[in-house]
Design a protein around this motif. Sequence first.
Motif, PDB file in Angstrom:
ATOM      1  N   ARG A   1     -25.810  63.351 -16.720  1.00 22.35           N
ATOM      2  CA  ARG A   1     -25.150  62.662 -17.822  1.00 22.35           C
ATOM      3  C   ARG A   1     -23.621  62.783 -17.687  1.00 22.35           C
ATOM      4  N   HIS A   2     -22.914  63.125 -18.749  1.00 18.02           N
ATOM      5  CA  HIS A   2     -21.449  63.117 -18.694  1.00 18.02           C
ATOM      6  C   HIS A   2     -20.862  64.442 -18.220  1.00 18.02           C
ATOM      7  N   TYR A   3     -21.702  65.423 -17.965  1.00 16.04           N
ATOM      8  CA  TYR A   3     -21.189  66.743 -17.593  1.00 16.04           C
ATOM      9  C   TYR A   3     -20.670  66.741 -16.154  1.00 16.04           C
ATOM     10  N   THR A   4     -19.561  67.403 -15.939  1.00 16.41           N
ATOM     11  CA  THR A   4     -18.962  67.492 -14.597  1.00 16.41           C
ATOM     12  C   THR A   4     -19.210  68.837 -13.940  1.00 16.41           C
ATOM     13  N   GLY A   5     -19.493  69.852 -14.735  1.00 16.28           N
ATOM     14  CA  GLY A   5     -19.679  71.188 -14.194  1.00 16.28           C
ATOM     15  C   GLY A   5     -18.472  72.079 -14.420  1.00 16.28           C
ATOM     16  N   GLU A   6     -17.510  71.594 -15.208  1.00 19.25           N
ATOM     17  CA  GLU A   6     -16.325  72.413 -15.490  1.00 19.25           C
ATOM     18  C   GLU A   6     -16.726  73.704 -16.199  1.00 19.25           C
ATOM     19  N   VAL A   7     -17.671  73.581 -17.149  1.00 15.85           N
ATOM     20  CA  VAL A   7     -18.248  74.754 -17.821  1.00 15.85           C
ATOM     21  C   VAL A   7     -19.740  74.509 -17.951  1.00 15.85           C
ATOM     22  N   ILE A   8     -20.547  75.372 -17.352  1.00 19.35           N
ATOM     23  CA  ILE A   8     -22.002  75.243 -17.418  1.00 19.35           C
ATOM     24  C   ILE A   8     -22.606  76.598 -17.775  1.00 19.35           C
ATOM     25  N   ILE A   9     -23.395  76.622 -18.822  1.00 15.58           N
ATOM     26  CA  ILE A   9     -24.195  77.819 -19.123  1.00 15.58           C
ATOM     27  C   ILE A   9     -25.500  77.692 -18.353  1.00 15.58           C
ATOM     28  N   VAL A  10     -25.798  78.660 -17.522  1.00 16.59           N
ATOM     29  CA  VAL A  10     -26.968  78.601 -16.652  1.00 16.59           C
ATOM     30  C   VAL A  10     -27.977  79.653 -17.094  1.00 16.59           C
ATOM     31  N   VAL A  11     -29.171  79.202 -17.424  1.00 17.17           N
ATOM     32  CA  VAL A  11     -30.289  80.115 -17.695  1.00 17.17           C
ATOM     33  C   VAL A  11     -30.999  80.309 -16.366  1.00 17.17           C
ATOM     34  N   ASP A  12     -30.904  81.496 -15.799  1.00 22.08           N
ATOM     35  CA  ASP A  12     -31.308  81.654 -14.408  1.00 22.08           C
ATOM     36  C   ASP A  12     -31.829  83.058 -14.148  1.00 22.08           C
TER      37      ASP A  12
ATOM     38  N   LEU B   1     -23.660  67.653  -6.799  1.00 20.73           N
ATOM     39  CA  LEU B   1     -24.697  68.660  -6.536  1.00 20.73           C
ATOM     40  C   LEU B   1     -26.072  68.243  -7.047  1.00 20.73           C
ATOM     41  N   TRP B   2     -26.121  67.222  -7.898  1.00 18.62           N
ATOM     42  CA  TRP B   2     -27.366  66.911  -8.601  1.00 18.62           C
ATOM     43  C   TRP B   2     -28.564  66.677  -7.677  1.00 18.62           C
ATOM     44  N   PRO B   3     -28.422  65.950  -6.558  1.00 23.86           N
ATOM     45  CA  PRO B   3     -29.597  65.771  -5.697  1.00 23.86           C
ATOM     46  C   PRO B   3     -30.237  67.084  -5.249  1.00 23.86           C
ATOM     47  N   GLN B   4     -29.432  68.153  -5.148  1.00 20.63           N
ATOM     48  CA  GLN B   4     -29.984  69.445  -4.736  1.00 20.63           C
ATOM     49  C   GLN B   4     -30.712  70.151  -5.880  1.00 20.63           C
TER      50      GLN B   4
ATOM     51  N   THR C   1     -18.262  73.845  -8.030  1.00 19.76           N
ATOM     52  CA  THR C   1     -17.763  73.124  -6.852  1.00 19.76           C
ATOM     53  C   THR C   1     -18.896  72.933  -5.853  1.00 19.76           C
ATOM     54  N   PRO C   2     -19.148  71.684  -5.375  1.00 17.27           N
ATOM     55  CA  PRO C   2     -18.537  70.445  -5.866  1.00 17.27           C
ATOM     56  C   PRO C   2     -18.993  70.112  -7.286  1.00 17.27           C
ATOM     57  N   SER C   3     -18.678  68.926  -7.754  1.00 17.93           N
ATOM     58  CA  SER C   3     -18.994  68.553  -9.138  1.00 17.93           C
ATOM     59  C   SER C   3     -20.503  68.516  -9.356  1.00 17.93           C
ATOM     60  N   LEU C   4     -20.880  68.555 -10.616  1.00 15.80           N
ATOM     61  CA  LEU C   4     -22.309  68.541 -10.940  1.00 15.80           C
ATOM     62  C   LEU C   4     -22.974  67.265 -10.442  1.00 15.80           C
ATOM     63  N   GLY C   5     -22.244  66.139 -10.524  1.00 14.15           N
ATOM     64  CA  GLY C   5     -22.808  64.888 -10.027  1.00 14.15           C
ATOM     65  C   GLY C   5     -23.090  64.922  -8.540  1.00 14.15           C
TER      66      GLY C   5
ATOM     67  N   PRO D   1     -31.674  86.510 -11.981  1.00 10.31           N
ATOM     68  CA  PRO D   1     -30.580  87.229 -11.315  1.00 10.31           C
ATOM     69  C   PRO D   1     -30.665  87.194  -9.795  1.00 10.31           C
ATOM     70  N   THR D   2     -31.777  86.768  -9.242  1.00  8.20           N
ATOM     71  CA  THR D   2     -31.905  86.705  -7.783  1.00  8.20           C
ATOM     72  C   THR D   2     -31.137  85.520  -7.200  1.00  8.20           C
ATOM     73  N   HIS D   3     -30.783  84.532  -8.031  1.00  5.29           N
ATOM     74  CA  HIS D   3     -30.023  83.377  -7.555  1.00  5.29           C
ATOM     75  C   HIS D   3     -28.538  83.717  -7.561  1.00  5.29           C
ATOM     76  N   ASN D   4     -27.824  83.323  -6.520  1.00  2.00           N
ATOM     77  CA  ASN D   4     -26.410  83.636  -6.388  1.00  2.00           C
ATOM     78  C   ASN D   4     -25.571  82.435  -6.797  1.00  2.00           C
ATOM     79  N   LEU D   5     -24.928  82.534  -7.943  1.00  2.00           N
ATOM     80  CA  LEU D   5     -24.086  81.455  -8.432  1.00  2.00           C
ATOM     81  C   LEU D   5     -22.650  81.557  -7.933  1.00  2.00           C
ATOM     82  N   ASP D   6     -22.287  82.701  -7.341  1.00  2.00           N
ATOM     83  CA  ASP D   6     -20.904  82.902  -6.918  1.00  2.00           C
ATOM     84  C   ASP D   6     -20.463  81.882  -5.874  1.00  2.00           C
ATOM     85  N   ASP D   7     -21.411  81.395  -5.077  1.00  2.00           N
ATOM     86  CA  ASP D   7     -21.064  80.423  -4.037  1.00  2.00           C
ATOM     87  C   ASP D   7     -20.767  79.044  -4.607  1.00  2.00           C
ATOM     88  N   LEU D   8     -21.157  78.799  -5.851  1.00  2.00           N
ATOM     89  CA  LEU D   8     -20.984  77.476  -6.443  1.00  2.00           C
ATOM     90  C   LEU D   8     -19.917  77.429  -7.529  1.00  2.00           C
ATOM     91  N   CYS D   9     -19.596  78.563  -8.110  1.00  2.00           N
ATOM     92  CA  CYS D   9     -18.697  78.596  -9.263  1.00  2.00           C
ATOM     93  C   CYS D   9     -17.401  79.328  -8.936  1.00  2.00           C
TER      94      CYS D   9
END
Length: 496
Positions: A430-441, A488-491, A482-486, A443-451
């Motif tokens: 939708r209109h979200y770019t990924g500037e601020v995303i709350i992720v329910v996840d 990254l969306w296919p992944q 990074t990159p934008s949510l749009g 702890p085994t997933h590494n978000l540091d590579d994306l944020c």
Amino acid sequence: MAAIKLLLPMFNAAPFGYFRDELYYLVCGFRPDWGYVDHPSMAPLLAVAGWKLFGESLYGVRFFPAVFGAATMVFTVLMARRLGAGTYAQALAALAVLAAPFYLVVGSKLSTDSFEILFWTALAYITLRLVQENEPRLWLWFGLAAGIGLHAKHSIVFFAFALVAGVAISSRRRLLLSPWLPAGGAIALLIFLPNLLWQWQHGWPTFELLNNIRQSDKNIVLNPLEFLGSQVFLLGPLALPLWLAGLVWLLRARDQKGVRALGAAYLIVFAVILLLKGKSYYLGAAYPMLFAAGALAFEHMTTRPRLGWMRPAYVAIIVAGTLLLLPIGIPLMSPDRTAAWQRALGISPSPTERSHTSELPQHLSDRLGWDEMVSSVAQAYHALPEVERAKAGIFAQNFGEAGAIDILGRSRGLPPALSGHQNYFLWGPRHYTGEVIIVVDSPTHNLDDLCRTVEYAGPVGSHPHALPGEQRMGIYVCRGLTPSLGDLWPQAKNWM
């Protein structure tokens, strides 16, 4: 008994809430379409209709499953009557449908199975009339029921095929030569066409989903003996003599009117589901016709004066056994008391997926923890500075979490959820770019590579009897995706 079926969903012990799929179907129903990745359109539409009709209540969501369950009982009685059953056998057939654990479970929550059972039973009833009356024009009604049923669940095609194959090997096989058969098929295709076009326009997502599941290790695959044993568990041990007698009666029936077609259809669909490595409950919708025939067989057997006592005795045993198991089928007691009751009976739930490891059966454990989860996410969301809240999205890992945020989070001021799971993926970022995303996840997933930065906002609230996977989730605030949510969306796509 039909009235009891309609009233049962009213009994819901706190804190059992919405079932995982019910939340998802409500969200889908608010986005009406001719199809969805993992189900047709009927369940979402009826979920929203009942929810609005009864003031956005739990009973409202489960009203139409109860109605369809009561209608299934009516069709079962009609089949028993057409086979020659008297009043006792008709009542026994209805009681068997009411008391079967599988039917109690699917009648106490909204799912595609809640509606599919009626259409399987209606197809069996139409087939019975077809062969008994030798009336080929009934293929039109067969096509009508099959076409509408395909909007409930696609697997109805297997039973329709099995019934046609059963007619082919019965004494009424000449009915297959009638032009009314392709006419009925054309009706079914025409009714189902909108969903078929939707599948084509979206690249056949349901086939992709099924292929992903087949190649994964998600489902527990049973061997033939285990599959047969699971049927006893689904319908209850007390019903085994009834549906087994019904199968034998249909297969051994004098076939001058072709009723053997129903018995053959059961064996065919049993084999098809087993060969396709389907879950054991996929066959659950096939039993009302066996209950109808089995009740007739039992009634005939007990016409002898010395065996007359067996009639009230068998009914009493079924009622007593049902009352004993009822708290495990529907939420009548608290989770702790339900678990204690289950342990006292020495019952261990039989999972169909490897992720279902809760002490309670999945149809109960998946009703727990959603309020706690949404409250913790809302706390993290409202803790953000106002300027960040205005552009913050909430990303959940599966449709259950996303559905809870969308339905239960409305009163807590949460924005619509994002997810790559099932139909949520098609709805996009939708209109979200990924500037601020709350992720329910996890702890085994590494978000540091994306944020650019990741802030841990706390654990996800849960319930001790919810599935362990939900209990281990955390809440993370991702800034500067990074990159934008749009991009990254296919992944994010998760069709599993």
